[in-house]
Design an enzyme around this catalytic site. Structure first.
Site, mmCIF file in Angstrom:
data_model
loop_
_atom_site.group_PDB
_atom_site.id
_atom_site.type_symbol
_atom_site.label_atom_id
_atom_site.label_comp_id
_atom_site.label_asym_id
_atom_site.label_seq_id
_atom_site.Cartn_x
_atom_site.Cartn_y
_atom_site.Cartn_z
ATOM 1 N N ASN A 9 -1.550 4.847 -7.754
ATOM 2 C CA ASN A 9 -0.897 4.020 -6.204
ATOM 3 C C ASN A 9 -0.566 5.233 -5.538
ATOM 4 O OD1 ASN A 9 1.860 3.481 -5.914
ATOM 5 N ND2 ASN A 9 2.634 4.472 -7.539
ATOM 6 N N TRP A 10 -0.816 4.661 -4.246
ATOM 7 C CA TRP A 10 -0.822 5.947 -2.892
ATOM 8 C C TRP A 10 0.407 6.775 -3.532
ATOM 9 C CZ3 TRP A 10 -5.097 5.432 0.463
ATOM 10 C CH2 TRP A 10 -6.444 5.519 -0.331
ATOM 11 N N LYS A 11 1.319 6.358 -3.056
ATOM 12 C CA LYS A 11 3.111 6.149 -2.660
ATOM 13 C C LYS A 11 2.879 5.892 -0.722
ATOM 14 C CE LYS A 11 3.981 7.927 -6.987
ATOM 15 N NZ LYS A 11 4.924 8.589 -8.444
ATOM 16 N N HIS A 98 8.401 -0.831 -9.508
ATOM 17 C CA HIS A 98 8.188 0.612 -9.368
ATOM 18 C C HIS A 98 9.440 0.874 -9.417
ATOM 19 C CE1 HIS A 98 6.740 4.985 -9.156
ATOM 20 N NE2 HIS A 98 6.038 4.435 -9.582
ATOM 21 N N GLU A 100 11.232 4.328 -8.499
ATOM 22 C CA GLU A 100 11.192 4.823 -7.663
ATOM 23 C C GLU A 100 11.864 4.047 -6.494
ATOM 24 O OE1 GLU A 100 7.714 6.568 -6.069
ATOM 25 O OE2 GLU A 100 7.642 7.670 -7.833
ATOM 26 N N GLU A 169 6.533 2.930 -17.596
ATOM 27 C CA GLU A 169 6.316 3.632 -16.561
ATOM 28 C C GLU A 169 7.816 4.538 -17.269
ATOM 29 O OE1 GLU A 169 3.525 4.321 -13.224
ATOM 30 O OE2 GLU A 169 5.354 3.703 -12.145
ATOM 31 N N GLY A 175 5.879 11.666 -11.798
ATOM 32 C CA GLY A 175 4.826 13.182 -10.969
ATOM 33 C C GLY A 175 5.928 14.406 -11.762
ATOM 34 N N SER A 213 2.033 10.889 -15.161
ATOM 35 C CA SER A 213 1.424 11.972 -15.042
ATOM 36 C C SER A 213 0.067 12.267 -15.922
ATOM 37 C CB SER A 213 2.301 12.880 -15.619
ATOM 38 O OG SER A 213 4.024 13.770 -14.709
ATOM 39 N N GLY A 234 -0.481 8.248 -10.160
ATOM 40 C CA GLY A 234 0.379 8.434 -8.671
ATOM 41 C C GLY A 234 -0.846 9.927 -8.263
ATOM 42 N N GLY A 235 0.223 11.016 -8.524
ATOM 43 C CA GLY A 235 -0.615 12.265 -7.676
ATOM 44 C C GLY A 235 -2.115 12.439 -8.081
HETATM 45 P P1 PGA Z 1 2.254 9.532 -11.142
HETATM 46 O O1 PGA Z 1 2.613 8.344 -10.815
HETATM 47 O O2 PGA Z 1 1.112 9.455 -11.734
HETATM 48 O O3 PGA Z 1 2.703 10.945 -10.485
HETATM 49 O O4 PGA Z 1 3.481 10.994 -12.466
HETATM 50 C C1 PGA Z 1 2.698 7.292 -11.644
HETATM 51 C C2 PGA Z 1 3.559 6.559 -10.336
HETATM 52 O O5 PGA Z 1 4.690 6.933 -10.553
HETATM 53 O O6 PGA Z 1 2.774 4.597 -10.824
#
Ligand code: PGA
Length: 252
Positions: A9-11, A98, A100, A169, A175, A213, A234-235
């Site tokens: 997930n590149w966001k 998600h 966010e 999640e 994050g 994470s 994500g990251g």
């Molecule tokens: P993260 O994000 O791996 O940076 O914690 C995961 C996500 O939000 O899908």
């Protein structure tokens, strides 16, 4: 046994040149790793880069994903992207719900369910995100929250529910560098699996991903749990070496 699915997930990250460089490294890494064919890999990219990415992933074995979809089919919805538009760019997966988006844009369970429905009707696989906040976690509401979030999607999608991917999640792990322990995650995944089983005879087929994470160091242990079928990353998905390590840990 179904293959694990590792979805990046590149966001809101990336750029034309950076995307090309990242994909190039990923492809080289996957070509080197003999085990790569034993895990499914996808990257969920910002919508404006779908056209570029459609070209870049061609023939690589990497599937393309989007990060959101409109609840509407078409019309006067400025700024929105419809499921059929995503489908034009060979998108296979769409992240819906998600945290966010739930937190920053007020997305409700009902909207998330409708988004999943839009993706399914267009022939794409929604990656339905569920997860509790830190407050909910600390007050022992995890199970209640994730079940409520998934129930809305089950209710709206009936027998198609075996075609979705679920991503657990925990919001407090996204994050933050804090990860649910493999046992904690497995416990919640088992709850979600049982909920799916009550809704479809094909629940075992559904991928339930862990996200929050996940990184090169903790992926193997998380992925060794019986109900963890992959990761939403994500990251670490923006760092090719780390993402490749997670893919390698997912090969089985
Ligand atoms: P993260 O994000 O791996 O940076 O914690 C995961 C996500 O939000 O899908």
């Amino acid at each position: 046994m179904k293959q694990n699915l590792i979805a990046g997930n590149w966001k809101m990250n990336g750029g034309l040149a950076a995307n090309e460089a990242l994909l190039h490294e990923l492809q080289q890494g996957l070509a080197r790793a003999l085990d790569s064919k034993h895990a499914q890999v996808a990257v969920c990219v910002p919508a404006v880069y779908l056209s570029q990415m459609q070209q870049l992933v061609m023939g690589s074995g990497i599937d393309l994903g989007a990060q959101d979809v409109s609840t509407h089919e078409q019309g006067a919805y400025t700024g929105e992207t419809s499921a059929s538009m995503l489908k034009d760019f060979a998108v296979r997966y769409v992240i819906v719900g998600h945290s966010e988006r739930r937190q920053n844009y007020g997305e409700t369970d009902a909207q998330v369910a409708l988004k999943a429905q839009r993706a399914l009707s267009a022939g794409m696989t929604p990656i339905v995100c569920v997860g509790e906040t830190l407050l909910e976690h600390e007050s022992g509401q995890t199970e209640e929250v994730v079940k409520r979030q998934l129930a809305a999607v089950i209710h709206a999608n009936g027998h198609c529910i075996s075609e979705i991917v679920v991503a657990y999640e925990p919001v407090w792990a996204i994050g933050t560098g804090k990860t649910a322990t493999p046992n904690q995650a497995q416990e919640v995944h088992a709850v979600l699996r049982a909920q799916l089983k009550a809704a479809t005879p094909h629940a075992e087929r559904v991928h339930i991903l862990y996200g929050g994470s996940m990184n090169a160091a903790n992926a193997a242990e998380l992925l060794s749990q019986p109900d963890i079928d992959g990761g939403l990353i994500g990251g670490a998905s923006l760092k090719p070496a780390d993402f490749l390590c997670i893919i390698a840990a997912a090969a089985r």
